[in-house]
Scaffold this active site. Sequence first.
Site, PDB file in Angstrom:
ATOM      1  N   ASP A   1      72.982  26.297  32.006  1.00  0.00           N
ATOM      2  CA  ASP A   1      72.101  26.604  31.055  1.00  0.00           C
ATOM      3  C   ASP A   1      71.156  25.763  30.746  1.00  0.00           C
ATOM      4  OD1 ASP A   1      71.273  27.110  28.427  1.00  0.00           O
ATOM      5  OD2 ASP A   1      73.277  27.057  27.267  1.00  0.00           O
TER       6      ASP A   1
ATOM      7  N   LYS B   1      67.883  31.985  29.954  1.00  0.00           N
ATOM      8  CA  LYS B   1      67.143  32.320  28.391  1.00  0.00           C
ATOM      9  C   LYS B   1      65.936  32.194  28.708  1.00  0.00           C
ATOM     10  CE  LYS B   1      71.123  29.867  26.179  1.00  0.00           C
ATOM     11  NZ  LYS B   1      71.583  29.055  25.038  1.00  0.00           N
TER      12      LYS B   1
ATOM     13  N   ASP C   1      81.803  27.127  27.374  1.00  0.00           N
ATOM     14  CA  ASP C   1      80.873  26.579  27.453  1.00  0.00           C
ATOM     15  C   ASP C   1      80.917  25.160  26.854  1.00  0.00           C
ATOM     16  OD1 ASP C   1      78.077  25.876  27.365  1.00  0.00           O
ATOM     17  OD2 ASP C   1      77.397  27.308  25.873  1.00  0.00           O
TER      18      ASP C   1
ATOM     19  N   LYS D   1      83.357  27.833  22.926  1.00  0.00           N
ATOM     20  CA  LYS D   1      82.676  26.469  22.749  1.00  0.00           C
ATOM     21  C   LYS D   1      83.938  25.360  22.937  1.00  0.00           C
ATOM     22  CE  LYS D   1      78.596  27.392  22.217  1.00  0.00           C
ATOM     23  NZ  LYS D   1      77.255  27.099  23.108  1.00  0.00           N
TER      24      LYS D   1
ATOM     25  N   GLU E   1      80.247  26.795  31.703  1.00  0.00           N
ATOM     26  CA  GLU E   1      79.109  26.340  31.304  1.00  0.00           C
ATOM     27  C   GLU E   1      78.625  25.043  31.123  1.00  0.00           C
ATOM     28  OE1 GLU E   1      77.475  29.319  28.501  1.00  0.00           O
ATOM     29  OE2 GLU E   1      75.562  28.614  28.527  1.00  0.00           O
TER      30      GLU E   1
HETATM   31  O1  OSB Z   1      74.710  26.519  24.724  1.00  0.00           O
HETATM   32  O2  OSB Z   1      74.481  28.794  25.102  1.00  0.00           O
HETATM   33  C1  OSB Z   1      74.431  27.759  24.327  1.00  0.00           C
HETATM   34  C2  OSB Z   1      73.368  29.293  21.022  1.00  0.00           C
HETATM   35  C3  OSB Z   1      72.487  28.210  20.487  1.00  0.00           C
HETATM   36  C4  OSB Z   1      72.176  27.235  21.292  1.00  0.00           C
HETATM   37  C5  OSB Z   1      72.979  26.966  22.646  1.00  0.00           C
HETATM   38  C6  OSB Z   1      73.680  27.942  22.844  1.00  0.00           C
HETATM   39  C7  OSB Z   1      74.089  29.047  22.112  1.00  0.00           C
HETATM   40  C8  OSB Z   1      75.020  30.138  22.592  1.00  0.00           C
HETATM   41  C9  OSB Z   1      74.578  31.628  22.191  1.00  0.00           C
HETATM   42  O3  OSB Z   1      76.019  29.880  23.006  1.00  0.00           O
HETATM   43  C10 OSB Z   1      75.047  32.228  20.952  1.00  0.00           C
HETATM   44  C11 OSB Z   1      74.524  33.345  20.635  1.00  0.00           C
HETATM   45  O4  OSB Z   1      73.283  33.567  20.810  1.00  0.00           O
HETATM   46  O5  OSB Z   1      75.456  34.473  20.310  1.00  0.00           O
HETATM   47 MG    MG Z   2      75.295  27.343  26.893  1.00  0.00          MG
END
Ligand code: OSB
Ligand code: MG
Length: 367
Positions: free
Chosen positions: A238, A262, A188, A163, A213
């Site tokens: 996303d 997702k 991300d 992140k 992302e």
């Molecule tokens: O932005 O992809 C995202 C988890 C919760 C909300 C948003 C995101 C995420 C993740 C995935 O990055 C984390 C995971 O499930 O391992």
């Molecule tokens: Mg994401």
Amino acid sequence: MKLSSISLKLIKAPLKRPFKTHLGTVSDREVIIVEAMDEDGLIGYGEAVPFTSPWYTEETTKTCFHMLEDFLIPLTLASQIRHPDELPNLWGGIRRNAMAKSALEQAILDLYAKQKGVYLGRLFGGERREVAAGVVIASNDIEDAMRQIEDFSGSGYQRYKIKINPQNDLEFLAEILRAYPDIPLMADANSAYTLDDIPHLQKLDDFKLMMIEQPLGHDDIVEHSFLQKQLQTPICLDESINSFHDAKSALWLQSCGVINIKMAKVGGWMEAVRIHDLCLGNDVPVWCGGMIEFGISRAHNIALATLKGFTIPGDISSSSRYWDGDIIDPEVIVENGVIQVPDKAGIGFAINEKRLKELTTYSKLYK
Ligand code: OSB
Ligand code: MG
């Protein structure tokens, strides 16, 4: 198909370690487990995965419960569907609320697959016997992030997602790639940038990331199209992709090179498969996104990732990445970077009833 009753269970557990992004911190997780029962005692399982506040999508645990209890479940129990593919039509009068729909659709599809004695992934043409595993590092401290990468590397994850935000990106990415020059890395941003950041984002091209992302607005498709033309790094969308229509718009405008699908966010299996098919037909690779979920949602994700177009390792990690004790048996295990796909009927994993009971804070049955 036969469907006699449906139950909802609220479950809650702390994460092993907090999940931190520039939008906030998740330390505890609460989700809704949906059970769809038939008269022969078969049970299908789904998991509604919103957060308790609307920081990532507009849905929350409470809005999902409300939508399920007051609209989706009554409508479904009253209608005696013959086949799950009638659900999109049946629910067509209920706008959005994708995560509520996804969870009930998951439970009904799991039940249907169990009635037919077939693995859920196969029902949608999935053929993969193992799926590639990826893991997410969500920390605001580089030392901590490096420790996590070290810990996770023992499982051989095939993709690491970190992140980022405009304050930490250059430092984090440089530090990780200095220590692990060959790591399959992506970032991300969860909408942390704007078009004013183009010169800054262009610096990230030097890191040769697999993709970036969701750099821009959570509801944007047009600006990403503009940005993608200024970047070498592929953009992966996303938050912007909440439906087949969104995916079609993004491909049309060339807003991204990759799509994160997702299931929960797009309203379930059927919409996810439509997006998958669209991307496959347009040579746009997809991967399966995560929601910091428990084992039932994780199992549905594994089944979805057996489909042909899921060529990039997604956010599918081991149960132990987040939990001290998951609600499925066996738990999801990552070894040498892969997860073995089960071949039992439905989601292919049994429920750990003891653990499910321990985590349940409220439950209700609907007939
Ligand atoms: O932005 O992809 C995202 C988890 C919760 C909300 C948003 C995101 C995420 C993740 C995935 O990055 C984390 C995971 O499930 O391992
Ligand atoms: Mg994401």
